[in-house]
Structure formats: C-alpha cells, structure tokens
Design a protein around this motif. Structure first.
Motif, mmCIF file in Angstrom:
data_model
loop_
_atom_site.group_PDB
_atom_site.id
_atom_site.type_symbol
_atom_site.label_atom_id
_atom_site.label_comp_id
_atom_site.label_asym_id
_atom_site.label_seq_id
_atom_site.Cartn_x
_atom_site.Cartn_y
_atom_site.Cartn_z
ATOM 1 N N HIS A 96 0.827 -1.205 0.000
ATOM 2 C CA HIS A 96 0.000 0.000 0.000
ATOM 3 C C HIS A 96 0.856 1.247 0.000
ATOM 4 C CE1 HIS A 96 -4.130 -1.296 0.179
ATOM 5 N NE2 HIS A 96 -3.686 -2.339 0.827
ATOM 6 N N ASN A 97 2.123 1.067 -0.280
ATOM 7 C CA ASN A 97 2.998 2.226 -0.369
ATOM 8 C C ASN A 97 2.920 2.744 -1.794
ATOM 9 O OD1 ASN A 97 5.345 3.781 -0.983
ATOM 10 N ND2 ASN A 97 6.306 2.994 0.863
ATOM 11 N N GLU A 154 3.687 2.286 -7.487
ATOM 12 C CA GLU A 154 3.888 3.034 -8.724
ATOM 13 C C GLU A 154 5.141 2.549 -9.456
ATOM 14 O OE1 GLU A 154 3.565 5.446 -11.830
ATOM 15 O OE2 GLU A 154 2.073 4.795 -10.376
ATOM 16 N N GLU A 204 -0.354 10.567 1.793
ATOM 17 C CA GLU A 204 -0.438 9.222 1.228
ATOM 18 C C GLU A 204 0.567 8.306 1.917
ATOM 19 O OE1 GLU A 204 -2.215 6.665 -1.272
ATOM 20 O OE2 GLU A 204 -2.589 8.823 -1.436
ATOM 21 N N LEU A 205 1.741 8.836 2.097
ATOM 22 C CA LEU A 205 2.819 8.053 2.656
ATOM 23 C C LEU A 205 2.571 7.773 4.131
ATOM 24 C CD1 LEU A 205 5.544 6.986 1.689
ATOM 25 C CD2 LEU A 205 6.583 9.049 2.546
ATOM 26 N N ARG A 234 1.513 9.206 -16.828
ATOM 27 C CA ARG A 234 0.519 8.695 -15.897
ATOM 28 C C ARG A 234 0.304 9.682 -14.770
ATOM 29 N NH1 ARG A 234 -0.624 4.025 -15.059
ATOM 30 N NH2 ARG A 234 0.247 3.988 -12.977
ATOM 31 N N HIS A 246 0.602 4.744 5.508
ATOM 32 C CA HIS A 246 1.104 3.383 5.494
ATOM 33 C C HIS A 246 2.481 3.250 6.085
ATOM 34 C CE1 HIS A 246 -2.337 2.809 3.012
ATOM 35 N NE2 HIS A 246 -1.902 3.732 2.193
ATOM 36 N N ASN A 247 3.096 4.337 6.335
ATOM 37 C CA ASN A 247 4.456 4.282 6.848
ATOM 38 C C ASN A 247 4.483 4.761 8.285
ATOM 39 O OD1 ASN A 247 5.924 3.347 4.711
ATOM 40 N ND2 ASN A 247 7.422 4.999 4.858
ATOM 41 N N ILE A 296 -0.847 9.559 -11.812
ATOM 42 C CA ILE A 296 -1.264 8.870 -10.597
ATOM 43 C C ILE A 296 -0.891 9.655 -9.372
ATOM 44 C CG2 ILE A 296 -1.401 6.476 -11.303
ATOM 45 C CD1 ILE A 296 1.746 8.138 -10.006
ATOM 46 N N PHE A 297 0.041 10.578 -9.556
ATOM 47 C CA PHE A 297 0.556 11.180 -8.348
ATOM 48 C C PHE A 297 -0.344 12.281 -7.832
ATOM 49 C CE2 PHE A 297 4.163 9.453 -6.532
ATOM 50 C CZ PHE A 297 4.737 8.665 -7.505
ATOM 51 N N PHE A 331 4.572 4.716 -3.562
ATOM 52 C CA PHE A 331 5.773 4.775 -4.389
ATOM 53 C C PHE A 331 6.183 3.396 -4.885
ATOM 54 C CE2 PHE A 331 6.033 8.293 -1.338
ATOM 55 C CZ PHE A 331 5.917 9.332 -2.241
#
Lengths: 446, 753
Positions: free
Chosen positions: A324-325, A330, B503-504, B490, B507-508, B492-493, A327
């Motif tokens: 689910h990261n 991607e 976003e990071l 793309r 999950h981190n 997506i970012f 980066f």
C-alpha cells in the motif's frame, strides 16, 4: 589431425583404468594443441573489443563522466549493471567448484575448471566497473581504508565500502581456489611441455610429485578451501544486492534482494558456463569427456535457479502491491507498463518463461537448444540488473524529478570492451591451462 | 498626461485584474509580488483574475476566470452599469459618459465573455463589498482590437469606484513618463523618411529588432546622415548603425535611475571597465564639450555628484544616498479631474469589436526574457519557465483540448503562421488553457511578425484564426518536469507534496533511526517556505546560480536531463487546473537522518553539528550514490568539468568553492554566509541573531516566502512559522527529518463560481 571415434562416455569408462587415464589426458589436452587460425581470429576479435572499451574509457576519463548517458535522476546506469552482471557470472564458478564438490556431485568435474577460470576473469572484469563509474577515478584508492596524515577514513556505513571488501575477498579466495585446484594438472603439463613453458609450469606446479602424502594434503586443503569459499558464494552477491537494498529508493529497498540476487547470480553463471563450454566441447572434441548427461544435470540446476528467479519476480510485485505504499506500487506499475516496459517484459521472457521449457527432457538434452537458451538467459540477466538499477532511479519519489536514461555510445563501447577483456582472458586460458581438471576426471577410473 | 500610476495593491482587500500579468512582466512585477504578499499578510484579501489564456499570474490569483478574447469591455461595461444602477459607486460617472458605455446586461456579458452570470455577480459583489477594491487591466487584455476600449473602461471603473488619486497614485507614478509607444516610433520613422531628422543616437535600445515594423525603421535609419548606436551587446540596430560606441556595463559605470517619480536610485561601479568603453553620460558630456569647442574636463561621475548635491541639498545627503542606495524625492501633487467630454468622445470613437471566436494565439512576453532582450544572457535560458519547466528552445503552449483534436502530445511539432510568416514549433500541452487557445513567448518569435494597434501604439499580441497543423516531426526540447521520454504520462501522483506526504503517512510508520542522534549544541539551521506566498517567479533559482557558482551547462546537457540548479520550482497541476495549481520549491532539505550521508563511502557528505548536510567537495570521488539515494533528487553532479568563458570567471563568488568535474554538489543553505555571520558574532561574543543570516534565495525572493533561521531558538521567526498550523514537511513519514518546512497554500472555500 587424429581421427576421432564416436565413442560415448560409457565406452570411455569401459576402458581399463590405466588406458582410461591415458585416454582422458589425451582427450582433454586436445584443447592445448597448437591453435588453429579460427582461434587467432577469435582472439583478434576479443582484443579489438577490449581496445574499443579501453579507448572509450580513456576518453571518458579525459573529458568527464558526462560521456556516459547517465543523468539526473539516473545516477547509475550501464556500468553498475555491468558490474552486477559480471559479479553474477563470477558466481557459478565457486558454486560448481566448491558447493558441488562438498556435495560430491560427479558432473562437476567436467565444468569446474572452466567455471573457476570464468569466476576469476569475471571478478577481474566486475572489479573494473566500480572504477569506471567513478567521477574521479584517479582517487579510487580513497575507497580503501588506509592511514593518512589527514586522518581520513572510509565510511563503514556505506554499502560501497562493503563492496570493496566483498569483491576483493572474493577475488582473493577464488584465485587461490583456482590455483590450488590447478597444481596437479600443472605437474602434468610440466611433464608434457618442453622449453620455457616447461620451466614455467614447473615453477607453478610447486614441485608436485603426486605422492600419496601430497595428495592427502592436497585433498585436505581443497576441502577446506571449498568450505571457505561456500559462504562467499552467498555473501558476495548478498553484499552487492545491499548496494541497492540499503538505499531507500522504491524498487531497491527490499529484504528479498540478497537471496534473489544470489539465485540470479547462479542462474546467470550457469548460463555463461553453457555459453562457453558448449562450443569448447565441439571445438576440442570433448564429446567423450563432457557428455550430454553432464549437461542435462547442469540444465536441471539452471531450471531450478530459474524457478527461484521467477518466484522472486512474483514476490517482488506482490510485496509492492501489498505494501500500500504509493511509491512502491507506482514503481512496479511503471516497470510493467512504463517507459521501460520493453526491457522489463524481455527480461521476464528470457528469465522466467523460456528456461521453464527445460522441464522437457528432449530440450534439456539438446545442446544446441541449451546454447541458444544460455544467450537468452545472459541477456535476460543483464536486463534484470538494468531494470533494477535504472527503472527504480528513473521513477522514485518526486514526479518532477522522474527521468529517462539510455546508454550512450561510451557505455556501450565499455560494455563491449568488458566482454572483450573477459573473453581474451578466457581464450588465453584455454591454450595455456587444461580447461578440464585432468586429475579429477582421472579419479573416475577407480 | 502620459503616465503609469502606482497601483496600491497592498492596501486593497479585493483585486480584480484583467489580463494584467502583474507577477510576470506588467510594469513592476517585483513590486507587485511584494505588495500581494503584504496584502495577504494583512488578512482578508481576495484576488480575481480574468484572462483569455493561462498565465502564472492567473494561477496565483485566488480565482482565475477564463474569458473570451477581447470580451473585457462587456464585463467592464456590465460592472460599471450594474454598480451605478445599484448605487454602489463612490463617484457617479456623468450621464454623457454613461450613455456612451454600452448597456450590457448580466446575460449579455455572460454570453459574450463566456463567464457565468453567477461569476459576474460574484465580481460585482466583491467590488461593491470591498473596503478598498482595486481594478487593473493590462497585458493581453490591452493587446487586442478592443484594447483601447478596455483601457478606457477600466479607467472609468477605477474612477467611479473612487480609486484614482487614492490607491491609484499619480504623484508617485512609475517612471515611464518619458517612454514613447510604437506610434511615436512610427512618427520618428516618418521624420527620418522625410529628412526632418538627420542624426540619431540610439542608446541601450534595439528598435530594428524589437519594433513590430523594425525592418521599416531600419530602412528609415538608412536615410539619416548619421546613426550612432550606443550598446553593450551587438544587435540588429548596431548592425545598421554608422558608428557603434561600446557601452560600459552597469557594474562599470556611475549612474542613477528614477524607477518612480519620488525615488532616486544610485548605480555605482564595482570594477574598472574591463575594456575601452564609456557610459552614455561620458560620451554625451564629451560630445557637448567638443561641440562647444572646449576640451572635455568634466566626467559623468563629477557631473552626477554635482546634480545629486543640487537635488538632495548637501554633501551629507549625497553621502547618505550613496550608503543607502536610494533617496526619496518630494512627491509632486497632481490633481486629477475627469474630463467628461473628452472621455465621452473617446468612447464614442472607440469601436467595440465582437469577441474573437475560433482559435487564438497569444504572443506573451516571458517572465525570463521579456520580449527577447534578456535572451543573450547565459543564465536566462538555463532557468526553467515556471509553467512549462522548459529551459532552452522555442515551443507553443496549446490547450489539452486542442492538442487532442490535433492528435499531438508534448514535443510534437506543429506549423502555424503569424501574418504570413511560417513557424514550426514543438507543442507543450498547458493545463489551464481552455478551448482553441495557444500561447507563444514573444522572445521566441521575431517582433516584426506582430502588428501595432494604431489606436494605442500597443503591440497587438493576439492573433486570431490561427491554424495549427501537425507536421509529424518531433522536436527535442528540455522539459525538466517528469521524464524527458515520451511514453506513459501517468497522472497517478497526488497534486502536491503535501498529498504525497499524507499518502505516505497512511502506510508508513516513522521508525526510530539505528544511528545515534545528532547533537546540536547551538544551532539547527532550518527554513520555512510559504507556498501561499510563493509565486513561482524563479528569482531564487537565478540567485542561487550566481551566489553559489553553479555552472551553466547549456542545451545539450539539459536535453540529457543534467540541469544543475540547486533549487527548483516545481509546478503541480491538479485534476482541475483552473482551480488547483501549486508551486513547490525544492531544494536540499538538510535532513537530520540524511539518506545521502550514510551511503557515501568516503565521508564527502556528512552532518555537521549545526544540522546541516555539508559537502566536502574535494573529498568527493563521484560514486553518485548520494544522489541516487536522495528522495528529493536535489543533488547535482558535475558531468563535465565546468567551463567559465573568459571574463565570466570574474563573476564567481570568491566565498564559494568552484567544483571540479566528477564531483557532486548541492545546496548548503549558503553556508559561507552562516560562517561570515558567525565570525562577526564571535568577535562580539554572542550567538548569531535571528535574521542575521539570509541565504541568497531568501534574500532574492520578492514574495518574502522563504524564512531562514535557527530552529533551536524558540523566539526565531523560522521556529514560530515551522510550528504554524499550515506547516508540513515533504515526505516526512520517511523518517528523514527534513530541516525545510513548507506552509501549505491556504484553501479558500467560498470562491466557487
């Protein structure tokens, strides 16, 4: 030219021990006859390749690192790919020699000498690339810890310093291992050759007489060296993999890298053994010495490592998707459908699709097929390293800093040169040293 | 009276701009950027920008409205009538003027301009509800067929809102009163052709290259008896001049300037002239003396000092002036009256052209090179254009819609013609452009393809009915944002670094570092960058190049993706670029747990006890691992030994190391400035004070968006800002502990229109 009978390996083994030993010696030393023109042509080609690479490197040192195609953000490209590729090639030598020796694997004796030679030459080649890729290569010695008046020291946190130790250790051990294994054969050469070559063989055979006591000591040291080299097989490529895994770049920063790289290295090393020994077998008429059975066993090892590599590809993707990261995800989507999708899918085809055909026994025993396959695997494994190094860097965190890299003419020339360097060494080797371990094959007589 | 007033934007709470690119090239952009910053700091400030294309200024307004080309008079007429009818004006316009203004209803204005009725009402309410409104028109809104009408109606709207004389000041107007228009130059051309003018002196000007009818002007110059060009660089005009007198550089000569009527600036030399050159002043003084049959005995410097003494009163005042660099002159009171009859007749004469339909091409002056006069400077093409991130070369920015119809993507070449002259430019798809709209920068096309508006003397920068045709070729241009390679684009970012961070962080988990923590006894240098204030003007980038001896590497290297800037402006376009467009300033984040440091095998990059990630350039062997491992990709490698053309090496900053080929370099928060401040502080036996160290980027930023200081000092401005609600750090969840904080763009919810 001596006419060859089409005796199979079995018929060779049917000979009485003494005749077998004599026959083995003659057959193996076929490779050391006076070279035919084709050999010189081959040597001319490899030396030309070597010169092309050397000139390209000289120009790069003169003008600057910009001669390579690397840029922001792709700071590593073909050179590091080549480095990892050659370290990988260097692997199967130790694996075949040491690990298969410890496992008492019979088919090893047909490949171990050329595999060990390949190891030494591949490490020599690989070792050049960390220098070639340095921005200021004239200061390469700063990478070694040595006492200076300015109290400058290396950074032991940096995987690059670990690399220096891993590669130099591996080179030392593989050279020693190669040399020790050569001693009895050097003594045979001393017996056969005349003049200056005889003197040289005499010096390097260290006065080997083949006495029982010598053999006892020899077998002991060989065993210990094999045991010492075995962990190196795992450690060198693990350390090389940490060059990437210790980085924080998505696609690099993953715990799977060490086993993944080791398996990949053995895989590519086996392929290179096929690439080199199948034509040698043909040229030197070793059909009696290296049989199709031997190749089939080696092909099984290739298949096994191909399965591990395939597994790693799947797991790598799975980890990224599960993480689910954003980066990581991607990065792997980019590998599959981004700018480098061609190299990615070609790699998958070469490494994870084509080798699985070896489940078919007929193909496994077809040397032509194995030879062609080995090229695909070589290409695939080069691409694997390229994909890891380049695609990860081209597409990391900041979308603004995404980039694109294509190898420049200089990088291609130096890569070609590295093959020239490696193959030149190998061609010199087959004419100066027995390319199959004579004494080990002879042992089969008992 | 011909004059450009001073617009007091700072005092306004509502600003409406029609095409005026006040952050880029309109009158005095640096001043406007500063004023906008100050207006924002004061609190409630709303800025609406109406434009037919997409500009940096538009993106930075609170709300950007796309209107049809040349439809400004409809909007302005509607506003005047609407406000007058509802008695919401301070000065009611005389009836004879009102009669001349077309009575445009909201629906008509909406139909003609393409705005919604709601949006028009929104503008009217904003103006009437404002304590101090401000309306400015300029740029592309004046450079079209309705330009004169737009300008007149804007002035009337300003008058009726009671702005003229108050926040639109003529007593301290911009120093443009001596500046002529293209019409004046056409008049001079006639005089030359008729033999009225015989001798022409042209100083620091290039009419042949920069006038729309430059070629004709060049021919007319041929009829003069003597043409003397005084110039520091060769150009089209010096090519046709009889005598070319090389001009000393501003750094080599004395001078003064009056950017505004009430301000006198000094120009002081910093070095002896490198070559045998003179300033205009010396040339003219010598000429005067010779004409009088005297020996020249007065230098321009002496003449200036005498004049300054006369202007400022005493030698002490002149000393003060030289020290400060400027002096305030008494403002001249101007009483302004509305000449109703003249205004009415002007309006009567002006014709209202229907807004252009079909496809439109705008020739806009560029932030970097204006109309091309700064093109010869080596630094300007090295800096990316902020909206497109293109450095070298020419391109045409095209709307997404149009590009899709043409079937072109970035870098695909299209051909088009302006006034029968053919061009072939690569395309850059520009988010925010709507419909069949494209823009080119004026510096990329010759001036003579444009035409002049005889009514105003302005350049007509709007080219109607332009046809773009795909040529099928592809042109390499360095687009720095993203991969240079065509391929999967793309999206997506997330739109900003902050979204990336969010976003990071989902999950981190930030994990503890394995290494011992760094100890900072006195200072932990940090920076705060306010993304609300940042306008993306890239002045920081230019300043950094000059301050830190950053090499300029040229087009070839840029095409390979090897730009060298230590600090960069990253544009982020959101899903709906009409609403969402962000700039992020990216530079070395001076991470506490810097990923670059642990991987350097030779300790060429390391942490110092002031929290800085410093570079020991002469220890670097060039493995580039640090660059690979930098999540922000802010390190720069010297791919070739940097070259400094002769005399340009004199520009090098002696306080900063000049790097070799094969060496990595990066931002160090202008460490040499920190060291200089520490030396002073040490002599005075104290710590460095807050605000004492200002890095080059912060010093240059006209928006005052960059704050630098010691994060260990609770009272420091940087610490207080870093703890504000708007603060975040880029990729913070990665655990690298960046030393740069960002203040997020303020969200304004009620601006939906």
């Amino acid at each position: 030219m001596k006419k060859h009978d089409s005796a199979t390996s079995a018929s060779l083994h049917e000979l009485p021990p003494k005749a077998f030993r004599e026959r083995v010696e003659v057959e193996i030393l076929e490779s050391m006859r006076k070279p035919r023109p084709i050999y010189y042509i081959g040597l001319a080609i490899t030396v030309t390749m070597l010169i092309i690479g050397a000139v390209a490197w000289a120009i790069q040192i003169r003008r600057g690192m910009g001669m390579a195609g690397i840029n922001n953000p792709v700071g590593w490209g073909a050179y590091i790919t080549d480095f990892v590729f050659w370290v990988g090639i260097a692997h199967s030598g130790t694996l075949i020699s040491a690990i298969l020796y410890l496992f008492r694997s019979r088919f090893r004796s047909r490949f171990n000498r050329s595999a060990e030679a390949m190891t030494v030459f591949a490490v020599l080649t690989a070792g050049l690339f960390p220098l070639i890729h340095l921005g200021r290569v004239w200061f390469f010695y700063w990478l070694f810890p040595y006492p200076t008046q300015r109290y400058l020291w290396v950074n032991f946190r940096s995987p690059l310093v670990w690399d220096v130790f891993a590669v130099s250790t591996y080179l030392t051990v593989s050279v020693i291992f190669f040399y020790v294994g050569l001693i009895p054969d050097l003594a045979i050469m001393r017996r056969i050759k005349k003049g200056i070559p005889q003197k040289l063989y005499s010096i390097f055979s260290l006065g080997w007489t083949g006495s029982f006591r010598e053999w006892k000591h020899y077998n002991q040291i060989y065993k210990y060296l094999a045991a010492l080299a075995t962990p190196l097989v795992l450690s060198v490529h693990s350390v090389v993999s940490w060059d990437f895994a210790m980085g924080i770049i998505p696609g690099w920063h993953t715990t799977i890298f060490a086993p993944y790289f080791v398996a990949g290295a053995i895989f590519s090393g086996m392929a290179m053994v096929f690439t080199l020994t199948i034509p040698m077998r043909k040229m030197f008429r070793w059909e009696n010495v290296i049989t199709v059975d031997h190749y089939e066993k080696a092909a099984k090892l290739l298949l096994f490592t191909a399965m591990i590599v395939t597994y790693a590809y799947v797991v790598e993707f799975g980890l990224a998707m599960y993480s689910h990261n954003v980066f990581e995800k991607e990065q792997f989507i980019f590998r599959a459908i981004g700018d480098y999708k061609f190299t990615y899918w070609l790699m998958i085809f070469c490494n994870a699709v084509l080798p699985w055909t070896l489940f078919i026994k007929k193909l496994r025993r077809n040397l032509w097929y194995l030879w062609v396959l080995s090229f695909f695997v070589n290409i695939g494994m080069w691409l694997e390293r390229f994909n890891i190094v380049v695609i990860s860097l081209a597409h990391d965190f900041d979308p603004y800093a995404f980039g694109h890299y294509v190898p420049s003419a200089t990088e291609i020339a130096i890569t070609v040169g590295s093959f020239g360097w490696f193959l030149t060494w190998f061609l010199l080797f087959v004419k100066t040293l027995p390319a199959i371990a004579i004494t080990e094959v002879k042992e089969e007589a008992e | 009276m011909d004059d450009i007033p001073q617009y007091d934007v700072e005092a306004a709470d509502v600003l409406i701009t029609f095409g005026a690119d006040i952050l880029e090239t309109f009158v005095s952009p640096v001043n406007f950027i500063k004023q906008i910053t100050h207006a924002k700091e004061k609190g409630h400030f709303r800025w609406y920008h109406l434009e037919p294309h997409a500009s940096l200024t538009g993106f930075k307004a609170n709300k950007r409205f796309t209107i049809k080309t040349g439809s400004e008079p409809y909007v302005l007429s509607f506003l005047i009538h609407h406000l007058t009818a509802n008695n919401l004006v301070r000065n009611r316009l005389p009836q004879n003027i009102l009669d001349q203004i077309p009575d445009v209803s909201a629906n008509q204005a909406a139909e003609k301009s393409g705005l919604s009725v709601k949006a028009l009402n929104k503008l009217a309410t904003a103006l009437s509800g404002a304590k101090r409104p401000m309306v400015i028109s300029g740029g592309v809104s004046l450079g079209n067929a309705n330009g004169l009408l737009t300008a007149s109606l804007t002035a009337l709207l300003q008058w009726t809102l009671g702005l003229i004389g108050e926040s639109i000041r003529f007593d301290a107007s911009e120093g443009f009163d001596g500046v002529g228009s293209e019409n004046d130059m056409a008049e001079l051309r006639n005089q030359l052709n008729n033999g009225v003018v015989g001798v022409v002196f042209l100083a620091r000007t290039n009419p042949v290259g920069q006038l729309t009818d430059g070629e004709l002007f060049g021919k007319a110059l041929g009829k003069a008896d003597l043409v003397v060009a005084i110039s520091d660089l060769p150009n089209e005009t010096t090519a046709v001049a009889d005598i070319v007198l090389p001009l000393s550089h501003a750094l080599e000569s004395w001078g003064d300037a009056q950017p505004r009527k009430n301000i006198l600036n000094v120009i002081q030399p910093t070095l002896e002239p490198l070559y045998d050159t003179r300033s205009e002043g010396d040339i003219l003084l010598t000429l005067i003396a010779l004409m009088r049959g005297q020996q020249p005995n007065l230098t321009y410097q002496e003449w200036l000092f005498a004049r300054w003494k006369e202007l400022l009163g005493s030698d002490a005042a002149v000393d003060e002036f030289l020290k400060k660099g400027y002096a305030l002159l008494p403002a001249q009171r101007e009483t302004l009256r509305l000449n109703a009859a003249a205004a009415a007749s002007l309006l009567k004469k002006a014709s209202l052209n229907a807004p252009a339909g079909g496809s439109v091409l705008f020739a806009v002056p560029s932030l970097r090179m204006y109309d091309g006069r700064s093109k010869q400077l080596p630094l300007t093409p090295e800096l990316p254009d902020p909206l497109t991130t293109i450095t070298y070369g020419s391109w045409i920015s095209v709307s997404d819609e149009w590009a899709q119809e043409l079937g072109v993507k970035d870098k695909d070449e299209v051909s088009f013609s302006i006034n029968n002259q053919q061009f072939k430019f690569p395309v850059k798809v520009q988010p925010g452009l709507n419909g069949h709209v494209a823009t080119v920068h004026m510096d990329q096309i010759p001036a003579n393809v444009l035409s002049r508006d005889a009514a105003t003397g302005e350049v007509l920068a709007v080219i109607n009915n332009v046809k773009l045709e795909k040529t099928g070729a592809q042109v390499k241009i360095p687009i720095l944002a993203g991969s240079m390679e065509e391929g999967e684009k793309r999206e997506i970012f997330p739109e900003t670094y902050e979204d990336l961070e969010k976003e990071l962080s989902h999950h981190n988990e930030v994990r503890a570092t394995l290494y011992p923590e760094h100890h900072h006894p006195e200072y932990r240098w940090g920076m705060v960058i306010d993304l609300e204030k940042c306008v993306g003007c890239s002045a920081c980038v230019a300043a950094c190049y000059i301050e830190n001896n950053v090499p300029m590497v040229g087009e070839e290297e840029h095409l390979k993706g090897r730009e060298m800037s230590w600090i960069r402006i990253e544009p982020f376009y959101g899903e709906n670029p009409d609403k969402e467009m962000h700039f992020t300033v990216m530079l070395c984040q001076q991470c506490e747990n810097a990923p670059c440091e642990s991987v350097c095998p030779v300790f060429a990059t390391m942490h110092n006890d002031e929290g800085l990630n410093v570079m020991v350039y002469n220890r670097c062997v060039g493995t580039r691992y640090c660059h690979n491992n930098c999540p922000y990709k802010v390190r720069r490698f010297n791919w070739f030994p940097p070259q400094w053309p002769e005399t340009m090496e004199r520009m090098l900053n002696p306080d900063v190391y000049v790097r070799n080929g094969g060496v990595m370099e990066k931002c160090t928060f202008c460490y040499h400035r920190i060291r200089a401040a520490r030396d002073v502080a040490k002599d005075e036996k104290r710590k460095i004070r807050d605000g004492e160290v200002v890095p080059a980027c912060a010093q240059t930023c006209p928006a005052e968006a960059i704050t630098f200081g010691n994060l260990l000092d609770e009272q420091a401005r940087v610490t207080q800002l870093a703890h504000s609600d708007r603060s975040f750090r880029a990729l913070e969840s990665m655990g690298v502990e960046p030393g740069v904080y960002y203040l997020r763009k303020e969200e304004i919810k009620d601006e939906e229109a």
